[in-house]
Write an enzyme that holds these catalytic residues in place. Structure first.
Site, PDB file in Angstrom:
ATOM      1  N   LYS A  17       0.829  -1.219   0.000  1.00 39.52           N
ATOM      2  CA  LYS A  17       0.000   0.000   0.000  1.00 39.52           C
ATOM      3  C   LYS A  17       0.856   1.259   0.000  1.00 39.52           C
ATOM      4  CE  LYS A  17      -2.333  -0.643   3.836  1.00 39.52           C
ATOM      5  NZ  LYS A  17      -1.897  -1.955   4.320  1.00 39.52           N
ATOM      6  N   ARG A  93      -9.578   1.328   9.483  1.00 42.20           N
ATOM      7  CA  ARG A  93      -9.102  -0.008   9.822  1.00 42.20           C
ATOM      8  C   ARG A  93     -10.124  -0.762  10.653  1.00 42.20           C
ATOM      9  NH1 ARG A  93      -3.437   1.062   9.404  1.00 42.20           N
ATOM     10  NH2 ARG A  93      -2.148  -0.738   9.828  1.00 42.20           N
ATOM     11  N   ARG A 130      11.426  -6.761   5.147  1.00 42.53           N
ATOM     12  CA  ARG A 130      11.272  -5.318   4.934  1.00 42.53           C
ATOM     13  C   ARG A 130      12.249  -4.518   5.786  1.00 42.53           C
ATOM     14  NH1 ARG A 130       5.485  -2.442   5.394  1.00 42.53           N
ATOM     15  NH2 ARG A 130       5.590  -2.845   7.628  1.00 42.53           N
ATOM     16  N   ARG A 162      11.799  -1.917  10.923  1.00 46.77           N
ATOM     17  CA  ARG A 162      10.809  -1.081  11.597  1.00 46.77           C
ATOM     18  C   ARG A 162      10.515  -1.673  12.974  1.00 46.77           C
ATOM     19  NH1 ARG A 162       5.394   0.350   8.229  1.00 46.77           N
ATOM     20  NH2 ARG A 162       4.296  -0.564   9.973  1.00 46.77           N
ATOM     21  N   ARG A 173      -0.511  -7.981  14.081  1.00 50.18           N
ATOM     22  CA  ARG A 173      -1.115  -7.038  13.134  1.00 50.18           C
ATOM     23  C   ARG A 173      -1.932  -7.770  12.081  1.00 50.18           C
ATOM     24  NH1 ARG A 173       4.286  -5.046  11.829  1.00 50.18           N
ATOM     25  NH2 ARG A 173       3.521  -3.929  10.001  1.00 50.18           N
TER      26      ARG A 173
END
Ligand code: ADP
Length: 220
Positions: A17, A93, A130, A162, A173
């Site tokens: 996204k 969300r 990532r 992250r 998540r």
């Protein structure tokens, strides 16, 4: 330039996204409103919101609906978003957030809601690899061969994992996505505003599909 694209991009964490929303915001010349970026900026600046949100974010939880709705309402009422539109990334969300967004946007309704669809197994692999620039937020994929310290090609900042890309937080998540965010498909599907776009492919292929879906839904 086509003015007034008001678009919501939904999709699992790691679906791409962020990358696609940056491209869409350039293509349509509208602001990219990412609630994750807004919260991370608040954490960096140590504002009261940032201090409150950091523990929730690091644990892979969701920041409260009232706080999030307030942030988005303020952002969407600024001139650039009012006059040109926006690409909304990371919001809504929950069904509560989606209902609140309908009220906030009642005078200028959303043009398109897109679910960028990538299966869970694939996003798990992407999230584990990532890496993110701490300063400008550019995303990278680790191959294990990078020189350390890893410096961002775009701004020279530090490229790191992250804080919420730990295995536990990633799983939390993704679980929360299925429980709280997936019900939005029905919420938007009922009003025929939803398109599902296949998010598996090269960034260029996915971008072309997204633009195709937005254009197909436009009534201007
Ligand atoms: P991801 O989609 O990978 O979790 P984001 O950058 O969109 O990443 O969001 C990072 C974190 O910020 C989320 O895990 C959550 O804690 C918080 N957050 C962002 N948007 C929202 C929202 N709309 N409602 C509640 N929490 C949010």
């Amino acid at each position: 330039m086509i003015p007034g694209a008001r678009v919501i991009i939904l999709g699992r964490q790691g679906a791409g996204k962020g990358t696609q929303c940056v491209r869409l915001s350039r293509h349509y010349v509208v602001p990219h409103v990412s609630t994750g970026d807004i919260l991370r900026a608040a954490v960096r600046e140590r504002t009261p919101l940032g201090l409150e949100a950091k523990a929730v974010m690091d644990g892979g939880g969701l920041v409260g609906d009232d706080i999030m709705v307030g942030i988005v309402e303020e952002r969407l009422h600024r001139d650039d978003a009012r006059t040109r539109g926006y690409i909304l990334d990371g919001f809504p969300r929950t069904v509560n957030q989606a209902s609140a967004l309908d009220s906030i946007t009642s005078d200028r309704p959303i043009d398109a809601v897109i679910d960028l669809d990538v299966p869970r197994e694939l996003v798990l692999a992407r999230l584990s690899a990532r890496r993110v620039c701490r300063d400008c937020g550019t995303n990278y994929m680790a191959s294990g061969k990078e020189r350390q310290p890893w410096i961002c090609d775009v701004c020279g900042g530090d490229v790191t994992v992250r804080d919420d890309d730990t295995p536990d937080a990633i799983n939390r998540r993704l679980d929360l996505y299925e429980q709280q965010t997936a019900p939005l498909m029905e919420f938007y599907g009922d009003s025929a505003r939803l398109s599902i776009v296949d998010g598996v492919g090269t960034p260029d292929q996915v971008f072309a599909r997204l633009v195709g879906a937005i254009e197909a839904g436009r009534v201007h």
